[in-house]
Enzyme design. Structure first.
Site, PDB file in Angstrom:
ATOM      1  N   SER A 351       0.806  -1.221   0.000  1.00 62.79           N
ATOM      2  CA  SER A 351       0.000   0.000   0.000  1.00 62.79           C
ATOM      3  C   SER A 351       0.840   1.271   0.000  1.00 62.79           C
ATOM      4  CB  SER A 351      -0.909   0.023   1.234  1.00 62.79           C
ATOM      5  OG  SER A 351      -1.746  -1.108   1.266  1.00 62.79           O
ATOM      6  N   HIS A 453      -7.161  -0.437   6.276  1.00 62.97           N
ATOM      7  CA  HIS A 453      -6.699  -1.817   6.431  1.00 62.97           C
ATOM      8  C   HIS A 453      -6.825  -2.292   7.884  1.00 62.97           C
ATOM      9  CE1 HIS A 453      -5.287  -2.642   2.383  1.00 62.97           C
ATOM     10  NE2 HIS A 453      -4.767  -1.437   2.342  1.00 62.97           N
TER      11      HIS A 453
END
Length: 526
Positions: A351, A453
């Site tokens: 990410s 997340h």
């Protein structure tokens, strides 16, 4: 008699409730020609008010007329520019929200009925409470509900909420409007119900998918840009999977798109995933966990892959901002992947870290200003060891090392001097761990990607150096990226602990980075 104090007062309840009337007689439907006339006669603000009054104050009619009214509202709204939309939304939120006079009257009836044993026993109190609940609902909410039943109505409401978010985020008188914030919250709640995770379909995107859908996958990609059809073909090709969540009210419109790489290990560099694999192959035939196209030309060997890396997750609709889908999205993809690759047992994201560069430069400036003022920082920015290494690398002095470091990072001149990398790596990795793990907003991590997340049950697992060397990656986070690792049997507990207790699931590796090395002081040069 007590019963005679409220003789058959249901009529009084109805009179006080003043429910929103969205009925419209066909001859009162506001047409485009009316808009042009109103604009020329009254100006934009007055024409908007005329139209809204036509929507909310016309006599009752049948369902067909109701739908005609809702459709007319859509056409009217779409014809406006963003400034005119702001006027309409402000007027709608203020003038057609909660009927406070009706609420006040009904609240008074509730209070008087609470003391009446007869009213409580004959159900009158319950009926008043029901009316009060209805009166507390903004009148425009009924319009939104009606719009959702129209063809493309949910799509229209997503765009309307996108406009509300844009207006609230722009400087001006509407930025702090409590009425617009309330409208945004109501739209958020309604869309959360209409587009719940259980109602989303999970579709695998392939090169054979409809052309218009593939085009939207390219257009909506917000994390790792898709520049050409060749890029797209690779991202839906061997050892790559693209999944789209869709909804029945948004035909051929992906709501969430997730790109996945199937690899033998957890990747740390995104260029090895989205770049030309044949140019990045090492002697082992693998680059950072990515299968060689030379070793597997157009052919997958599921038994050789153990890991799925989610390297791009995009919510395509701005109107869905802030709507939580929970960890069910990732879990559904894991199940689908394991059906194709039975040996998969490692799941991780790769990410970006948006905002890290800006945050770090702000922190540096704050420490520099403290030094200039002769004050000491409570928390040193650099450790003694980091100061020594940076001074040696840059040829600077201890008293100016922070300013030198800021200038180096601000101009990106360090990218042209690989011999500086070891000195900068330790500093940037540790500061990034501080940013992702320590910096909080209302108890949650402030970085939006990290928050996403962690809410889904992931572990803040590894921060990667030189993981995205693209111009965008360097400009956003000095090329750093992070792996949020998903352990399927821990996701539910991790998510619950984070949401309810603000506890971040984190690896020992990241925790070690957070700690300032021993022997550090809080001297002025730090």
């Amino acid at each position: 008699m007590e019963e005679n104090d409220h003789p058959n007062d249901d009529s009084e309840i109805k009179a006080c409730s003043s429910p929103l009337n969205l009925k419209l007689s066909p001859n009162q439907c506001f047409q485009d020609s009316d808009l042009k006339t109103a604009r020329s006669s009254f100006g934009v603000t007055d024409s908007i008010r005329v139209h809204l009054e036509g929507v909310f104050l016309t006599p009752e009619s049948n369902l067909v007329a109701l739908e005609e009214k809702a459709s007319a509202f859509c056409g009217f709204y779409t014809s406006l520019n963003i400034t005119e939309k702001a006027i309409l939304l402000r007027t709608l939120s203020v003038s057609f929200g909660v009927d406070h006079q009706a609420v006040e009257r009904l609240a008074t009836l509730v209070m008087s009925s609470v003391t009446s044993q007869t009213s409580r026993s004959d159900g009158r109190l319950v009926r008043i409470e029901d009316r009060l609940r209805s009166a507390l609902v903004p009148r425009y909410q009924q319009l939104f509900t009606l719009l959702s039943r129209l063809e493309n109505g949910v799509r229209f409401l997503l765009r309307l909420r996108s406009d509300v978010i844009t207006i609230l985020g722009a400087p001006g008188i509407d930025q702090d409007s409590p009425h617009l914030h309330t409208m945004n919250s109501i739209l958020h709640s309604l869309l959360s119900i209409w587009l719940s995770v259980g109602s989303l379909s999970l579709d695998k995107i392939t090169w054979e998918s409809p052309c218009d859908l593939l085009q939207k996958i390219c257009t909506y990609e917000a994390v790792q840009s898709i520049r050409t059809w060749t890029d797209l073909k690779q991202r839906v090709g061997p050892y790559r999977r693209c999944f789209a969540f869709t909804h029945v009210t948004l035909p051929r419109e992906p709501v969430i798109v997730i790109h996945t790489a199937i690899t033998p290990q957890i990747s740390w560099n995104v260029q090895s995933i989205i770049g030309n694999l044949q140019t990045d192959i090492g002697s082992t035939g693998l680059t950072n966990g990515s299968p060689s196209t030379e070793e597997f030309p157009g052919e997958e060997k599921p038994s050789s892959m153990s890991t799925a890396v989610f390297y791009s997750i995009t919510s395509t609709q701005k109107g869905l901002q802030g709507i939580e889908f929970g960890n069910h999205l990732i879990q559904r993809i894991i199940v689908k992947l394991q059906a194709e690759f039975p040996r998969l047992h490692q799941f991780s994201s790769l990410s970006p870290i948006p905002g890290f560069r800006d945050w770090l430069l702000d922190e540096l400036n704050d420490h520099i200003h403290l030094n200039d003022a002769g004050e000491e920082s409570e928390h040193p920015f650099l450790s003694d060891q980091e100061v020594s290494v940076l001074v040696s690398s840059f040829g600077s002095s201890e008293t100016t090392i922070l300013s030198t470091l800021r200038d180096v990072l601000l101009t990106n001149s360090w990218l042209e001097r690989p011999h500086w990398f070891p000195a900068l790596k330790d500093v940037l990795l540790r500061q990034c761990a501080q940013y992702l793990y320590v910096r909080k907003k209302r108890g949650y991590v402030s970085n939006t990607v990290a928050n996403f997340h962690l809410r889904n049950g992931a572990v803040l697992w590894r921060i990667n150096w030189m993981a995205d060397t693209s111009t965008r990656g360097v400009a956003s986070s000095f090329g750093l990226m992070v792996n949020y690792r998903y352990y399927p049997d821990q996701m539910a507990d991790n998510s619950k602990n984070y949401i309810e207790r603000r506890t971040v699931a984190v690896s020992d590796q990241v925790l070690e980075l957070v700690q300032l090395p021993k022997g550090s002081t809080s001297g002025q040069c730090r």
